[in-house]
Design an enzyme around this catalytic site. Structure first.
Site, mmCIF file in Angstrom:
data_model
loop_
_atom_site.group_PDB
_atom_site.id
_atom_site.type_symbol
_atom_site.label_atom_id
_atom_site.label_comp_id
_atom_site.label_asym_id
_atom_site.label_seq_id
_atom_site.Cartn_x
_atom_site.Cartn_y
_atom_site.Cartn_z
ATOM 1 N N GLU A 21 38.149 27.498 -3.447
ATOM 2 C CA GLU A 21 39.106 27.005 -2.447
ATOM 3 C C GLU A 21 40.458 26.726 -3.106
ATOM 4 O O GLU A 21 40.568 26.648 -4.327
ATOM 5 C CB GLU A 21 38.577 25.728 -1.792
ATOM 6 C CG GLU A 21 38.356 24.596 -2.785
ATOM 7 C CD GLU A 21 38.448 23.224 -2.120
ATOM 8 O OE1 GLU A 21 39.424 22.992 -1.396
ATOM 9 O OE2 GLU A 21 37.548 22.403 -2.348
ATOM 10 N N VAL B 186 37.160 23.663 2.028
ATOM 11 C CA VAL B 186 35.788 24.165 1.931
ATOM 12 C C VAL B 186 35.436 24.942 3.197
ATOM 13 O O VAL B 186 34.853 26.033 3.142
ATOM 14 C CB VAL B 186 34.793 22.995 1.716
ATOM 15 C CG1 VAL B 186 33.352 23.463 1.868
ATOM 16 C CG2 VAL B 186 35.009 22.348 0.358
ATOM 17 N N ASP C 34 36.339 10.722 12.535
ATOM 18 C CA ASP C 34 36.787 11.621 11.477
ATOM 19 C C ASP C 34 35.601 12.152 10.688
ATOM 20 O O ASP C 34 35.020 11.464 9.856
ATOM 21 C CB ASP C 34 37.767 10.886 10.543
ATOM 22 C CG ASP C 34 38.443 11.839 9.572
ATOM 23 O OD1 ASP C 34 38.063 13.029 9.534
ATOM 24 O OD2 ASP C 34 39.359 11.391 8.865
ATOM 25 N N ASP D 236 34.209 20.769 7.319
ATOM 26 C CA ASP D 236 33.339 21.384 6.307
ATOM 27 C C ASP D 236 31.896 21.425 6.804
ATOM 28 O O ASP D 236 31.188 22.410 6.615
ATOM 29 C CB ASP D 236 33.365 20.572 4.998
ATOM 30 C CG ASP D 236 34.693 20.659 4.258
ATOM 31 O OD1 ASP D 236 35.583 21.402 4.717
ATOM 32 O OD2 ASP D 236 34.838 19.970 3.235
ATOM 33 N N LYS E 33 32.836 13.643 -1.498
ATOM 34 C CA LYS E 33 33.735 12.683 -2.122
ATOM 35 C C LYS E 33 33.271 11.261 -1.835
ATOM 36 O O LYS E 33 32.870 10.946 -0.726
ATOM 37 C CB LYS E 33 35.162 12.913 -1.621
ATOM 38 C CG LYS E 33 35.834 14.068 -2.366
ATOM 39 C CD LYS E 33 36.936 14.682 -1.584
ATOM 40 C CE LYS E 33 36.350 15.414 -0.381
ATOM 41 N NZ LYS E 33 37.361 15.971 0.490
HETATM 42 N N1 PSU Z 1 37.127 17.954 -3.065
HETATM 43 C C1 PSU Z 1 38.000 17.654 -4.064
HETATM 44 N N2 PSU Z 1 39.324 17.755 -3.801
HETATM 45 C C2 PSU Z 1 39.785 18.187 -2.577
HETATM 46 C C3 PSU Z 1 38.856 18.521 -1.544
HETATM 47 C C4 PSU Z 1 37.552 18.377 -1.843
HETATM 48 O O1 PSU Z 1 37.587 17.303 -5.162
HETATM 49 O O2 PSU Z 1 40.996 18.295 -2.411
HETATM 50 C C5 PSU Z 1 39.347 19.064 -0.235
HETATM 51 C C6 PSU Z 1 38.453 20.247 0.134
HETATM 52 O O3 PSU Z 1 39.291 21.338 0.432
HETATM 53 C C7 PSU Z 1 37.703 19.782 1.363
HETATM 54 C C8 PSU Z 1 38.752 18.916 2.004
HETATM 55 O O4 PSU Z 1 37.298 20.849 2.167
HETATM 56 O O5 PSU Z 1 39.257 18.181 0.876
HETATM 57 C C9 PSU Z 1 38.180 18.038 3.074
HETATM 58 O O6 PSU Z 1 39.231 17.499 3.810
HETATM 59 P P1 PSU Z 1 38.933 16.751 5.194
HETATM 60 O O7 PSU Z 1 38.181 15.519 4.783
HETATM 61 O O8 PSU Z 1 40.307 16.455 5.778
HETATM 62 O O9 PSU Z 1 38.149 17.702 6.025
HETATM 63 MN MN MN Z 2 39.169 14.745 8.667
#
Ligand code: PSU
Ligand code: MN
Length: 324
Positions: free
Chosen positions: A48, A129, A161, A165, A182
């Site tokens: 990614e 992702v 939220d 993914d 995370k």
């Molecule tokens: N994991 C990391 N760093 C990141 C991400 C994941 O260590 O920057 C990114 C990935 O691209 C993941 C996204 O798909 O954060 C998820 O964001 P959100 O929670 O807004 O869906």
């Molecule tokens: Mn989100």
């Protein structure tokens, strides 16, 4: 049959057997190297780009992006970093593209729902992702390495939220190597959602779900594997049985490499508080908290994050080779 969704890859190759750059349905550009690898059955690992544009600070982000690709090559696989470059979905970035994604302020964080807009309006974006899996599956790549998955946010009961993914992983047949979700997220809730969505989760060398910066999230898993071959066998079985969706391979940091758990918990609490009071919402939440961690731990979380990504790239390449 290989781990790749090879039949579809072949269709694309046939569409343009000689061109060095192939356009799939006029929307996806494959680099010559990735195109060749898919035609030859050389193992390919998708990567990614949101991690590069929004997940890591400059200038380390570019250094890490290059090092990840190198790690995959060392194992005999071809890296395919995915992004949207001025309106073109590109699989296999060249070094100029990688630099652009790492350094340009206008690069947008692109989930699946944004892909149409970014392409249609000729903008540039980094794939998450979700959107990376979506594109990788379209061109026949079956293995993907990242840091930590998105998931259910801690305040999801109020904010709703939940990362796209999760939904995408329930649809696209991918082996996703990560170090859990995370730790800024609600980990047990995310695992519950993955169960509902029929996304397989196996620990690599452990039956404990990793906690991203931490070795162990405290949640145990039903399945443990110890070799890349076992992962390839499971993915084959899923496919043969017609089970849609991804297999998450959770690869923990060794305990002596994890972030200090006390520092971790303190930083997390502060970061969540800061996000609340600053009114950070939606797709900004994850980049905000990651950045907060990197600054508040004086680089310790960055070191852990970098190691996570490199280790996952290495394991993904071994899995891609095993599944060939
Ligand atoms: N994991 C990391 N760093 C990141 C991400 C994941 O260590 O920057 C990114 C990935 O691209 C993941 C996204 O798909 O954060 C998820 O964001 P959100 O929670 O807004 O869906
Ligand atoms: Mn989100």
């Amino acid at each position: 049959m290989t781990l790749d969704t090879a039949d579809r890859a072949q269709d694309y190759a046939i569409a343009s057997p000689t061109a060095s750059v192939v356009r799939v349905k006029n929307a996806i550009k494959l680099s010559p190297e990735v195109n060749q690898a898919l035609q030859d059955g050389t193992p390919v690992v998708a990567l990614e780009s949101t991690i590069v544009s929004h997940g890591l600070p400059r200038p380390e982000n570019l250094r890490v992006a290059r090092a990840v690709e190198e790690t995959i090559r060392t194992r005999g696989a071809v890296p395919a970093t995915i992004a949207v470059i001025r309106g073109t979905v590109t699989v296999g970035l060249d070094d100029d593209d990688l630099e652009f994604i790492a350094q340009d302020d206008d690069v947008i964080k692109v989930s699946v729902r944004d892909l149409g807009s970014v392409v249609g309006l000729r903008r540039s974006g980094a794939t998450t992702v979700a959107s990376t899996s979506h594109i990788a599956a379209r061109v026949g790549i079956g293995v993907f390495a990242t840091g930590g998955l998105g998931g259910v946010h801690r305040e999801a009961r109020d904010t709703w939220d939940e990362s796209a993914d999760l939904d995408t992983l329930s649809v696209e047949p991918m082996v996703v190597v990560c170090s859990g979700v995370k730790s800024i997220l609600d980990v047990p809730a995310t695992l519950e959602r993955l169960e509902s969505l029929n996304v397989g989760v196996v620990g690599f060398g452990t039956a404990q779900f990793p906690g991203f910066y931490l070795t162990d999230s405290g949640v145990s898993l039903d399945w443990r594997v110890d070799t890349p071959e076992e992962v390839a066998d499971i993915m084959r079985a899923r496919r043969d049985l017609g089970i849609r969706g991804s297999l998450v391979v959770a690869n923990p940091l060794p305990e002596d490499r994890q972030l200090d758990p006390v520092l971790h918990d303190r930083t997390l609490e502060e970061g969540l508080q800061r996000a609340r009071t600053s009114g950070i919402r939606g797709k900004e939440v994850t980049p905000f908290l990651l950045d907060f961690f990197h600054r508040a731990t004086a680089g310790a979380s960055l070191a852990a994050n970098t190691e996570i990504i490199l280790r996952n790239a290495d394991l993904a390449a071994r899995i891609a080779v095993a599944g060939r």
